[in-house]
Design a protein around this motif. Structure first.
Motif, PDB file in Angstrom:
ATOM      1  N   GLN A   1       0.804  -1.231   0.000  1.00 46.73           N
ATOM      2  CA  GLN A   1       0.000   0.000   0.000  1.00 46.73           C
ATOM      3  C   GLN A   1       0.837   1.281   0.000  1.00 46.73           C
ATOM      4  N   SER A   2       2.162   1.154   0.000  1.00 49.78           N
ATOM      5  CA  SER A   2       2.963   2.383   0.021  1.00 49.78           C
ATOM      6  C   SER A   2       2.804   3.125  -1.316  1.00 49.78           C
ATOM      7  N   LYS A   3       3.096   4.416  -1.301  1.00 44.99           N
ATOM      8  CA  LYS A   3       2.874   5.265  -2.482  1.00 44.99           C
ATOM      9  C   LYS A   3       4.097   6.144  -2.719  1.00 44.99           C
ATOM     10  N   PRO A   4       4.308   6.590  -3.956  1.00 46.43           N
ATOM     11  CA  PRO A   4       5.390   7.562  -4.170  1.00 46.43           C
ATOM     12  C   PRO A   4       5.176   8.784  -3.274  1.00 46.43           C
ATOM     13  N   GLY A   5       6.254   9.269  -2.677  1.00 45.23           N
ATOM     14  CA  GLY A   5       6.158  10.371  -1.710  1.00 45.23           C
ATOM     15  C   GLY A   5       5.499  11.609  -2.290  1.00 45.23           C
ATOM     16  N   TRP A   6       5.783  11.923  -3.562  1.00 42.47           N
ATOM     17  CA  TRP A   6       5.220  13.158  -4.136  1.00 42.47           C
ATOM     18  C   TRP A   6       3.705  13.052  -4.223  1.00 42.47           C
ATOM     19  N   GLU A   7       3.188  11.824  -4.421  1.00 41.27           N
ATOM     20  CA  GLU A   7       1.727  11.661  -4.501  1.00 41.27           C
ATOM     21  C   GLU A   7       1.090  11.932  -3.134  1.00 41.27           C
ATOM     22  N   VAL A   8       1.770  11.466  -2.068  1.00 38.96           N
ATOM     23  CA  VAL A   8       1.262  11.687  -0.711  1.00 38.96           C
ATOM     24  C   VAL A   8       1.217  13.193  -0.430  1.00 38.96           C
ATOM     25  N   LEU A   9       2.306  13.880  -0.799  1.00 43.90           N
ATOM     26  CA  LEU A   9       2.363  15.331  -0.547  1.00 43.90           C
ATOM     27  C   LEU A   9       1.350  16.077  -1.402  1.00 43.90           C
ATOM     28  N   ALA A  10       1.145  15.603  -2.638  1.00 43.48           N
ATOM     29  CA  ALA A  10       0.154  16.248  -3.512  1.00 43.48           C
ATOM     30  C   ALA A  10      -1.238  16.094  -2.904  1.00 43.48           C
ATOM     31  N   THR A  11      -1.543  14.898  -2.394  1.00 43.22           N
ATOM     32  CA  THR A  11      -2.860  14.674  -1.787  1.00 43.22           C
ATOM     33  C   THR A  11      -3.048  15.586  -0.583  1.00 43.22           C
ATOM     34  N   LEU A  12      -2.019  15.670   0.277  1.00 42.82           N
ATOM     35  CA  LEU A  12      -2.133  16.547   1.463  1.00 42.82           C
ATOM     36  C   LEU A  12      -2.332  17.999   1.040  1.00 42.82           C
ATOM     37  N   GLY A  13      -1.580  18.414  -0.007  1.00 39.31           N
ATOM     38  CA  GLY A  13      -1.714  19.783  -0.510  1.00 39.31           C
ATOM     39  C   GLY A  13      -3.146  20.049  -0.951  1.00 39.31           C
ATOM     40  N   GLY A  14      -3.727  19.101  -1.688  1.00 38.12           N
ATOM     41  CA  GLY A  14      -5.108  19.244  -2.167  1.00 38.12           C
ATOM     42  C   GLY A  14      -6.089  19.313  -1.009  1.00 38.12           C
ATOM     43  N   LYS A  15      -5.904  18.449  -0.020  1.00 39.34           N
ATOM     44  CA  LYS A  15      -6.842  18.418   1.127  1.00 39.34           C
ATOM     45  C   LYS A  15      -6.784  19.716   1.925  1.00 39.34           C
ATOM     46  N   LEU A  16      -5.608  20.357   1.908  1.00 44.63           N
ATOM     47  CA  LEU A  16      -5.484  21.616   2.646  1.00 44.63           C
ATOM     48  C   LEU A  16      -5.837  22.810   1.761  1.00 44.63           C
ATOM     49  N   GLY A  17      -6.407  22.494   0.588  1.00 50.92           N
ATOM     50  CA  GLY A  17      -6.902  23.553  -0.288  1.00 50.92           C
ATOM     51  C   GLY A  17      -5.832  24.205  -1.143  1.00 50.92           C
ATOM     52  N   GLY A  18      -4.738  23.517  -1.390  1.00 51.55           N
ATOM     53  CA  GLY A  18      -3.656  24.132  -2.160  1.00 51.55           C
ATOM     54  C   GLY A  18      -3.301  23.362  -3.414  1.00 51.55           C
ATOM     55  N   PHE A  19      -2.045  23.469  -3.803  1.00 51.49           N
ATOM     56  CA  PHE A  19      -1.539  22.886  -5.052  1.00 51.49           C
ATOM     57  C   PHE A  19      -1.583  21.360  -4.993  1.00 51.49           C
ATOM     58  N   GLU A  20      -2.207  20.750  -6.002  1.00 53.31           N
ATOM     59  CA  GLU A  20      -2.272  19.290  -6.048  1.00 53.31           C
ATOM     60  C   GLU A  20      -1.917  18.829  -7.455  1.00 53.31           C
TER      61      GLU A  20
END
Ligand code: SF4
Ligand code: SF4
Ligand code: FES
Length: 526
Positions: free
Chosen positions: A472-491
């Motif tokens: 279930q692990s994911k590329p790190g940039w995808e995790v950061l992109a998802t967090l960015g989107g959830k916080l209303g920013g760049f995804e």
């Protein structure tokens, strides 16, 4: 710039090229064994004989430089007959080892036999000359003297590149053999390169022997992450498992070579300690969580800390093994979506780390220069500042990305600093750091993600995903992109979008694109 003709086709090439190189420009391969572009010319195998107009005898292409008006035939009946005869001669004493030889599938004897072989041998030799097999040369390399065609590539590598001269050719004629000089072992930091230069199966890698047939393996271009040099490599893998790293030619970084430690680094990237799924801290211990839960727990920790205590109650620490894209997304997420100034880069390297004046660097991180170029490690908050603020109770949530603070700070220090902090750890492996986590998000290693690293000299180079991260692990940039989107920013939806954005907003990356980086990378701007 002499104009020459090879096999009826004209070409103008630079002065100083030999005929093998000139033919290559036209996509013509002149068969060769002893010639290697990274070594001096030896001219001993005679496999590269070609016909040159106005010359009474065939010439070896490797030691013949281009000159104006030269007319060369590499496949004329005369040239082909000579190449066939040389191959037959080389094979006289060669053992019938192909079914058990690790070189099978990438052996120049096999390849050229298909093109130039004499399927009806004229030789009536009953007994081949026997030599020693399975000779232990050192920690990385095994020698089979019978398979050796005495091309002297290995001895030239050791004489000219490492200058350690462990191997020599002894005796004469068909009794000649490769061996160690008395009291020597093939044990220098670059020893396994002799396996790559050996055109046949005489020198094989102890690590790779009998592990896989090469035709089952896929090859992906990447960069070694063992040190800051960033040697270019090919990753050989199958079904999510890596079998070997081999150097990939880059004239500006590693030429044709890599060190043994970097070569074996693939093992470090697929250890038992890999984190396979997200976790959140439960009442007693960690409990397995879905990605949705891990992400929402992280978002909650960051937003609540910010709302209740201000943006600087959130901090982030990212390690120098993260890619440029990950560093950019991490910094943007914390700076823009959260609004904190408390972001620091961590680069860890043992003070006494081995290095030399060839390839191996003391900095054992692949992206220290990338952290600098992206604004971390240049003043601003340091990891020590963040921990000091945490000790004072100023930090409520800390995101730690690809960084093991326990390698740099004592347990006592971290116990005190992180006691009342919600810690979110994104990493590839369980480390002592994960014991401090409230949320664990598993990310891919450098061979499981796309991205770029910036080497010690400021060269930005791509790594390509060889296979997806495990379970279930994911590329790190995808995790950061998802967090960015959830916080209303760049995804960003792709890694190239993330890199393009980093290049647009970071002066050191101005003008760089994946297209410009190509296979060999490009220097930072300025
Ligand atoms: S061991 Fe390999 S590289 Fe060395 S001389 Fe023999 S064939 Fe050439
Ligand atoms: S010199 Fe550094 S980057 Fe190159 S192969 Fe060795 S460890 Fe990897
Ligand atoms: S490659 Fe030219 S003589 Fe060996």
């Amino acid at each position: 710039m002499p104009k020459i003709e090879i096999d009826g086709r004209e070409i103008t090439v630079e002065d100083g090229l030999n005929l093998i190189q000139a033919a290559e420009r036209l996509g013509i391969e002149v068969p060769h064994y002893c010639y290697h572009p990274g070594l001096s010319i030896s001219g001993n195998c005679r496999m590269c004989l070609v016909e040159i107009e106005k010359m009474p005898k065939l010439q070896i292409a490797c030691n013949t430089k281009v000159s104006e008006g030269m007319v060369v035939k590499t496949t004329s009946p005369k040239a082909k007959a000579a190449q066939s005869a040389v191959l037959e001669f080389i094979l006289i004493n060669h053992p019938i080892d192909c079914p058990v030889c690790d070189q099978a599938g990438e052996c120049k004897l096999q390849d050229y036999y298909m093109d130039y072989g004499k399927y009806r041998s004229q030789m009536e030799i009953e007994a081949k000359v026997e030599k020693r097999k399975v000779v232990d040369l050192g920690p990385q390399v095994v020698l089979d003297q019978e398979r050796c065609i005495l091309c002297a590539r290995c001895t030239r590598f050791l004489d000219e590149v490492t200058k350690t001269s462990e191997l020599g050719i002894f005796s004469r004629g068909d009794r000649a053999y490769i061996d160690l000089f008395p009291d020597k072992k093939l044990d220098n930091p670059y020893s396994a390169n002799v396996v790559d230069v050996c055109p046949v199966g005489a020198l094989t890698s102890k690590d790779f022997r009998f592990k896989a047939r090469v035709w089952y393996l896929q090859k992906t271009e990447s960069v070694c992450t063992r040190c800051a040099n960033g040697c270019n490599i090919d990753v050989y893998h199958r079904r999510g498992q890596m079998y070997r790293f081999r150097p990939r030619y880059n004239p500006d970084v590693n030429q044709y070579w890599m060190c043994d430690e970097g070569r074996l680094w693939y093992k470090e990237l697929q250890k038992e300690s890999r984190i396979m799924r997200p976790f959140v801290r439960g009442e007693q211990d960690f409990v397995a969580a879905t990605w949705d839960r891990a992400v929402s727990s992280t978002v909650k920790a960051l937003t609540e800390s910010k709302e209740q205590h201000g943006a600087n109650a959130v901090a982030g620490i990212i390690g120098a093994k993260a890619t440029n894209e990950e560093v950019y997304l991490f910094t943007r997420l914390l700076k823009e979506q959260v609004g904190t100034d408390r972001i620091a880069g961590l680069f860890l390297s043992p003070a006494d780390a081995f290095h030399d004046d060839f390839l191996i660097k003391a900095d054992k991180n692949p992206n220290t220069r990338g952290l600098q170029a992206l604004g971390l490690l240049n003043g601003g908050a340091s990891v020590a500042d963040i921990l000091a603020a945490a000790e004072k109770g100023e930090i409520k949530a800390l995101v730690v990305f690809a960084a093991d603070l326990t390698a740099a700070f004592t347990q006592e220090k971290l116990d005190t600093a992180l006691e009342n902090v919600q810690v979110i750890v994104c990493d590839t492996d369980y480390t002592n750091m994960t014991t401090y986590a409230d949320v664990i998000m598993p990310i891919g290693t450098a061979t499981e993600t796309d991205g770029t690293f910036t080497n010690f000299a400021g060269r930005v180079q791509r790594v390509k995903q060889a296979f997806p991260p495990p379970q279930q692990s994911k590329p790190g940039w995808e995790v950061l992109a998802t967090l960015g989107g959830k916080l209303g920013g760049f995804e960003p939806t792709s890694i190239s979008e993330a890199f393009a954005e980093a290049a647009k907003n970071t002066p050191a990356f101005t003008g760089l694109t994946y297209g410009k980086l190509g296979e060999l990378g490009a220097p930072l701007a300025g």
